[in-house]
Design a protein around this motif. Structure first.
Motif, PDB file in Angstrom:
ATOM      1  N   ASP A 193      -1.146 -16.736   5.941  1.00 50.85           N
ATOM      2  CA  ASP A 193      -1.591 -15.605   6.743  1.00 50.85           C
ATOM      3  C   ASP A 193      -1.622 -14.363   5.862  1.00 50.85           C
ATOM      4  O   ASP A 193      -1.181 -14.379   4.715  1.00 50.85           O
ATOM      5  N   ILE A 194      -2.188 -13.300   6.413  1.00 56.44           N
ATOM      6  CA  ILE A 194      -2.146 -11.983   5.785  1.00 56.44           C
ATOM      7  C   ILE A 194      -1.522 -11.048   6.801  1.00 56.44           C
ATOM      8  O   ILE A 194      -1.987 -10.954   7.937  1.00 56.44           O
ATOM      9  N   LYS A 195      -0.474 -10.369   6.407  1.00 54.03           N
ATOM     10  CA  LYS A 195       0.238  -9.512   7.350  1.00 54.03           C
ATOM     11  C   LYS A 195      -0.308  -8.093   7.377  1.00 54.03           C
ATOM     12  O   LYS A 195      -0.176  -7.397   8.376  1.00 54.03           O
ATOM     13  N   ASP A 196      -0.890  -7.663   6.282  1.00 53.53           N
ATOM     14  CA  ASP A 196      -1.387  -6.288   6.188  1.00 53.53           C
ATOM     15  C   ASP A 196      -2.740  -6.329   5.485  1.00 53.53           C
ATOM     16  O   ASP A 196      -2.815  -6.495   4.261  1.00 53.53           O
ATOM     17  N   ALA A 197      -3.814  -6.190   6.263  1.00 55.78           N
ATOM     18  CA  ALA A 197      -5.162  -6.292   5.697  1.00 55.78           C
ATOM     19  C   ALA A 197      -5.426  -5.204   4.671  1.00 55.78           C
ATOM     20  O   ALA A 197      -6.095  -5.441   3.663  1.00 55.78           O
ATOM     21  N   ALA A 198      -4.912  -3.999   4.911  1.00 60.85           N
ATOM     22  CA  ALA A 198      -5.156  -2.888   3.979  1.00 60.85           C
ATOM     23  C   ALA A 198      -4.551  -3.179   2.613  1.00 60.85           C
ATOM     24  O   ALA A 198      -5.153  -2.876   1.575  1.00 60.85           O
ATOM     25  N   ARG A 199      -3.366  -3.774   2.593  1.00 65.38           N
ATOM     26  CA  ARG A 199      -2.745  -4.112   1.310  1.00 65.38           C
ATOM     27  C   ARG A 199      -3.536  -5.188   0.582  1.00 65.38           C
ATOM     28  O   ARG A 199      -3.702  -5.138  -0.639  1.00 65.38           O
ATOM     29  N   PHE A 200      -4.015  -6.166   1.333  1.00 66.02           N
ATOM     30  CA  PHE A 200      -4.812  -7.230   0.714  1.00 66.02           C
ATOM     31  C   PHE A 200      -6.106  -6.652   0.151  1.00 66.02           C
ATOM     32  O   PHE A 200      -6.513  -6.987  -0.969  1.00 66.02           O
ATOM     33  N   ARG A 201      -6.744  -5.771   0.895  1.00 72.70           N
ATOM     34  CA  ARG A 201      -7.975  -5.116   0.430  1.00 72.70           C
ATOM     35  C   ARG A 201      -7.703  -4.319  -0.844  1.00 72.70           C
ATOM     36  O   ARG A 201      -8.483  -4.358  -1.799  1.00 72.70           O
TER      37      ARG A 201
END
Length: 698
Positions: free
Chosen positions: A213-221
């Motif tokens: 999963d990805i918990k924080d989309a902004a961090r992944f971006r």
């Protein structure tokens, strides 16, 4: 990621146990800085002086490895934070994976990290390793091997077991790692944060991720943006593709835009290359380890006509256009090849190459010099025992070293592949993998500027949101079609001309004003799918027919949905168009609003021809999505039919994206279905609109 002093809290004297392995690995693999085992019952652990507590260590500690029972983890982390430790790795399990009580304890770890500034990796993780510096802060069995397999590949995994498996598989394929990281339950530090760090290392050429999963989309971006700045491709293997993992939803949009489809959209728009399985994750990056960029036009040469044709077929499937040779190249090939070989792409060297090995160097320079060729791929079916492999290796390597074009070889014989690799040639043991990896390289080269803009550019604020009519929502949070239209009108969507009428007589009068043919619909917040309740009548051509249709609709709805609260009748001018689309918005818990465009109108769920987009949406992205549907060729007209109004459909997508951003938090779903698109210049028309509010905005 580069500590100078490490404390192992709960260190065991047994190098085989989980508590003993980190110290054993650090010692065995030659970690050059200081290590302090902490064990209150021993004066030395594995021959290294031990300390009864972290407070007793006489100097500053950068990294704490926590190997204590779950019930002591919080206390141990508190002591580490008080001692000024910057990072802790928690191997201990027994947290969120064990249920509500464990989840609560894990949340306390996250709270401690936020309160103290101690960054925590884990719990329930296998730690990390920076192989070039011999920092092996893990208990993973992969590092029992005396030899570390060092290379330019960084790997971040939310699963320790998957990380270990991938390390073993990579070793078998000759790939080496610089970073190997397992993040576990991610009470604090997330995989995206680790990814953002490892892609900044100048030694990292490729990054691999296994994600659940990805918990924080902004961090992944942000992490992907850092990768794109450095030209580091990021490959992702994500689990959870199955339909069972999708959340149920009442609208067409919700049914299609399941969790995994949203991840696909994010990966596509932000530039993470998705792998299908662990082998894929290791195979696809191989071209990037030799080349940083490539054009898409491929010249295939082979010693098998069949393999050459199959390769060209695959190129077409992968979006790699087979190179069209210039007249000069064609003439040169005609002279270089046997008279029975066609001077075209794919270039068939035929079995004659066995008796005429000089043929290869008559052909390769021609392809190298052709301005329409970006990549030269030598697909070898087989080399016999009498073949002078060394000569072929030397000739291909010489061309590869002097040209800026991509030069690659595939051969199923492992020893042949190793000979080419030792000479510095990009070589594969599978012809299909070769072309798939090269297709990824060409695609990344073409898309990197766009990915960089999407992940690093400033995002304009959304337009102001109009008032949301909370009180009129149904028990399922739907607005009626009339209220849905009023909410969406400020965004400039091309909604079909409509009027809300209280009774059949008013509907007949309004129909005269709008002009025929007319559509009549029941309007009710309790009937999101009106046709199922018999609430729609089409093709009405005069006032008496309109009034009669209203009465029939009222009777059918009273029978099929007796409890529905009715607001009246919607009277609409019946529109015409050449193509039906469905558009919608769903709010994803990780990525926020997601826009869907699909072919098929009411058949959208059956056809499943759709694309998802993350707003804001620019016109180029919208047109690419529309052309990417299976119905894409229709936009330019087929078999003499007129082209369709692609600009109008793209404009609608852009506007819907802005509506999604403005209404985020208040609206969970929007359905525009069907949408009719006319021929070029005729525009697009939204025939039906449905809005579902969030529970918070009731």
């Amino acid at each position: 990621m580069a500590p100078h002093a490490i404390a192992v809290l709960g260190a065991s004297d047994d190098p085989v146990k989980i508590g003993g392995r980190p110290l054993a690995f650090l010692l065995r693999h030659g970690y050059r800085d200081r290590v302090f085992p902490v064990n209150p019952t021993r004066r030395a652990v594995q021959g290294v002086p031990a300390f009864p507590s972290i407070e007793a260590i006489p100097e500053a500690v950068d990294l704490a490895i926590v190997v204590v029972p779950a019930e002591r983890v919080l206390e141990t982390l508190g002591a580490a934070a008080a001692r000024g430790v910057r990072v802790a790795i928690v191997f201990s399990s027994g947290f969120a994976e064990m249920g509500e009580a464990g989840r609560s304890e894990q949340q306390r770890i996250g709270a401690l990290a936020r309160r103290t500034g101690l960054r925590v990796i884990g719990p329930n993780c296998q730690g990390f390793a920076h192989l070039p510096s011999r920092l092996i802060a893990t208990f993973a069995s992969s590092f029992l091997d005396e030899r570390l397999h060092v290379g330019p590949v960084a790997m971040v995994s939310q699963s320790g077991a998957m990380a270990g498996m991938l390390y073993e598989m990579a070793r078998e394929t000759g790939l080496g790692f610089n970073y190997w990281v397992s993040t576990g339950n991610e009470a604090d530090v997330q995989a995206a944060e680790i990814l953002a760090e490892v892609v900044e290392d100048p030694e990292t050429r490729v990054a691999l991720c296994y994600l659940e999963d990805i918990k924080d989309a902004a961090r992944f971006r942000e992490a992907l943006g850092r990768a794109h700045r450095r030209g580091v491709p990021v490959f992702v293997l994500k689990s959870g593709r199955s339909a069972e993992g999708r959340r149920a939803a009442s609208s067409h949009t919700g049914a299609l835009a399941g969790e995994d489809a949203v991840y696909d959209a994010a990966f596509r728009e932000w530039g993470a290359i998705r792998a299908a399985d662990p082998a894929d994750l290791l195979h696809l990056p191989q071209a990037f380890l030799r080349y940083r960029e490539a054009g898409p036009r491929v010249a295939i040469l082979s010693n098998s006509g069949g393999l050459g044709v199959l390769s060209v077929d695959l190129c077409a499937d992968l979006g790699l256009p087979p190179a069209v040779f210039t007249a000069a190249t064609t003439a040169g090939l005609r002279a270089a090849l046997p008279i029975f070989a066609a001077p075209q792409n794919p270039v068939d060297l035929t079995a004659q190459i066995l008796s005429d090995p000089g043929m290869l160097m008559r052909v390769l320079p021609l392809l190298e010099g052709d301005p329409g060729v970006d990549m030269i791929v030598f697909q070898v079916a087989l080399f016999g025992a009498a073949t002078d492999v060394g000569r072929f290796v030397g000739e291909v390597a010489a061309v590869g070293q002097r040209t800026t074009k991509v030069v690659a070889v595939s051969c199923p014989q492992r020893h042949v592949v190793e000979r080419f690799r030792q000479a510095g040639v990009l070589a594969f043991d599978d012809s299909t993998v070769a072309l798939r990896s090269l297709a990824c390289l060409a695609h990344a080269t073409r898309q990197r500027p766009r990915w960089l803009a999407r992940t690093t550019g400033a995002v304009a604020p959304p337009p102001p949101a109009p008032p949301v009519p909370r009180a009129r929502a149904s028990a399922h949070d739907f607005l009626s079609e009339w209220e849905s239209r009023r909410l969406l009108e400020p965004f400039g969507l091309p909604l079909v001309q409509s009027a809300l009428c209280a009774d059949p007589d008013e509907a007949a009068r309004v129909a005269e004003r709008l002009g025929y043919p007319i559509v009549v619909k029941i309007c009710s917040r309790d009937l999101p799918h009106k046709s199922e309740a018999g609430g729609v009548a089409l093709g009405l051509t005069d006032a008496p027919a309109v009034a009669e249709a209203c009465r029939r609709i009222q009777s059918r709805v009273a029978e099929r949905a007796p409890g529905a609260a009715l607001e009246g009748f919607l009277v609409q001018r019946q529109a015409a168009g050449a193509l039906e689309l469905a558009l919608g918005v769903k709010t994803d818990p990780v990525f926020g609003p997601v826009v869907m465009v699909a072919a098929g109108g009411i058949l959208v769920e059956a056809l499943r021809d759709f694309r998802l987009l993350l707003p804001p949406i620019d016109r180029a992205t919208a047109e690419e999505a529309l052309r990417g549907l299976r119905i894409g060729p229709l936009w330019d007209g087929v078999r003499g039919s007129a082209p369709l109004d692609l600009p109008a459909a793209a404009d609608l997508l852009v506007r819907l994206g802005e509506a999604a951003r403005a209404l985020s938090g208040a609206v969970s779903e929007i359905d525009l279905n069907p949408v009719l698109v006319g021929r070029r210049g005729e525009g697009a028309t939204v025939l039906d609109a449905l809005v579902r509010l969030t529970a918070q905005s009731r």
